[in-house]
Design a protein around this motif. Structure first.
Motif, PDB file in Angstrom:
ATOM      1  N   HIS A  37      -5.732  -3.992   6.806  1.00 37.78           N
ATOM      2  CA  HIS A  37      -4.498  -4.728   7.114  1.00 37.78           C
ATOM      3  C   HIS A  37      -3.643  -3.852   8.037  1.00 37.78           C
ATOM      4  O   HIS A  37      -3.361  -2.697   7.708  1.00 37.78           O
TER       5      HIS A  37
ATOM      6  N   GLU B 291      -0.444  -1.521   7.188  1.00 37.27           N
ATOM      7  CA  GLU B 291      -0.590  -0.576   6.076  1.00 37.27           C
ATOM      8  C   GLU B 291      -1.042   0.783   6.610  1.00 37.27           C
ATOM      9  O   GLU B 291      -2.010   1.377   6.145  1.00 37.27           O
TER      10      GLU B 291
ATOM     11  N   ARG C  14      -0.299  -7.818   9.290  1.00 40.22           N
ATOM     12  CA  ARG C  14      -1.353  -7.845   8.265  1.00 40.22           C
ATOM     13  C   ARG C  14      -2.659  -8.388   8.852  1.00 40.22           C
ATOM     14  O   ARG C  14      -3.722  -7.806   8.712  1.00 40.22           O
TER      15      ARG C  14
ATOM     16  N   HIS D  54      -5.127   0.737   0.748  1.00 41.59           N
ATOM     17  CA  HIS D  54      -4.177  -0.307   1.133  1.00 41.59           C
ATOM     18  C   HIS D  54      -2.766   0.138   0.753  1.00 41.59           C
ATOM     19  O   HIS D  54      -2.587   1.163   0.087  1.00 41.59           O
ATOM     20  N   ALA D  55      -1.770  -0.657   1.162  1.00 40.51           N
ATOM     21  CA  ALA D  55      -0.379  -0.309   0.867  1.00 40.51           C
ATOM     22  C   ALA D  55       0.438  -1.592   0.873  1.00 40.51           C
ATOM     23  O   ALA D  55      -0.113  -2.695   0.944  1.00 40.51           O
TER      24      ALA D  55
HETATM   25 ZN   LIG Z   1      -4.017  -4.444   2.278  1.00 41.07          ZN
END
Ligand SMILES: [Zn+2]
Length: 306
Positions: free
Chosen positions: A42, A45, A84, A128-129
């Motif tokens: 994404h 992130e 994203r 991820h974040a």
């Molecule tokens: Zn993510």
């Protein structure tokens, strides 16, 4: 320990520029597992790329056992756009694995990532974040609880119905797989980058890819239900709750959406149950209907893990 850096060319873009994927390959001088670490599937992130950069430059990595493959930016077009999804075809890369060599550009990228990276791993960690504004803090428990626990985060999550088409749906056919959701936001990169690096190194020790004593995990809570509270109205989101890990009771106001025109409170976002905050907003910001509002972990169905 030997290092190699290579780019995998995907395609010429209409601009004439070549879209490529970055791959760092580190080969230790002793036997060990093949570990792959990916980030920025994404594009908003980016903290994951920083965690991987820190790992790559960490002195302990000189003692690597086996092979470490680093993919710091899995979706360069989304990273460029700070979005994203891939702006070019509006596709969420983490829902379309294993990709399609004849599909949309994001599907073509995913196909290359599946073939050149995901399918050859013994251990896969996908970072991820929380995206541009929210911060988040939990680790998915998929098929390797000991590796998920090694990150030392207070909350683990075993999803009853994992998303389809993720990186780990491919890698976990062969590898032990972990998805880490840590940090995010424009204003809160620390201490999360440091926590991510510490967790990664500990997971590498548990996997046998780094020597040294394993840091035993603290008491952790395994969640079986996380609910995402999404706004139905857009405007300014004024957070009422900002701490990740904070306790809430059913009906607590988590944040308010206010019209920047009339200043009217358009919506109050409330906790669906007694729980713990998993995703919050450290700062006010604009929000659209359907965006990530808050994520709350349900405590009634959670288990203590020791
Ligand atoms: Zn993510």
């Amino acid at each position: 320990m030997q290092r190699k850096y290579r780019s995998i060319d995907i395609a010429h873009l209409a601009s004439g520029l070549v879209l490529s994927l970055p791959l760092h390959e580190l080969q230790g001088s002793t036997e060990g597992p093949t570990v792959g670490i990916s980030a920025v599937v994404h594009g908003d992130e980016g903290i994951g790329a920083e965690v991987i950069r820190r790992l790559s430059e960490d002195p302990e990595i000189e003692e690597l056992r086996g092979r470490l493959v680093l993919l710091p930016v899995a979706n360069p077009l989304a990273f460029q756009g700070n979005t994203r999804n891939t702006p070019l075809d509006m596709t969420n890369m983490n829902r379309i694995f294993p990709g399609d060599p004849d599909g949309w550009l994001t599907e073509q990228m995913a196909d290359v990532i599946a073939r050149e990276f995901l399918r050859g791993l013994d251990v896969h960690i996908d970072l991820h974040a929380g995206g541009l504004y929210p911060i988040v803090d939990y680790v998915y428990q998929l098929n390797a609880p000991e590796l998920s626990r090694a990150f030392g985060r207070p909350f683990l999550y075993a999803p009853p119905h994992p998303y389809e088409g993720t990186t780990t749906e491919v890698s976990a056919q062969r590898a032990k797989a972990v998805v880490v959701e840590l940090g995010g936001g424009l204003t809160a990169q620390e201490p999360y980058a440091a926590l991510g690096l510490r967790g990664l190194k500990n997971a590498l020790r548990v996997a046998g890819a780094l020597p040294g004593p394993v840091e035993p995990p603290p008491a952790q809570t395994l969640l079986h239900r996380i609910e995402t509270v999404r706004p139905h109205e857009g405007g300014l989101l004024l957070p009422a709750v900002d701490a990740v890990g904070g306790r809430v009771v059913a009906g607590d106001v988590l944040g308010r959406v206010v019209s920047p025109f009339s200043f009217e409170v358009l919506e109050e976002l409330r906790s669906p149950f007694d729980g713990v905050m998993i995703l919050t907003h450290p700062t006010l910001h604009r929000v659209e209907p359907g965006d990530y509002g808050y994520m709350v972990g349900e405590l009634a169905t959670a288990e203590a893990v020791k």
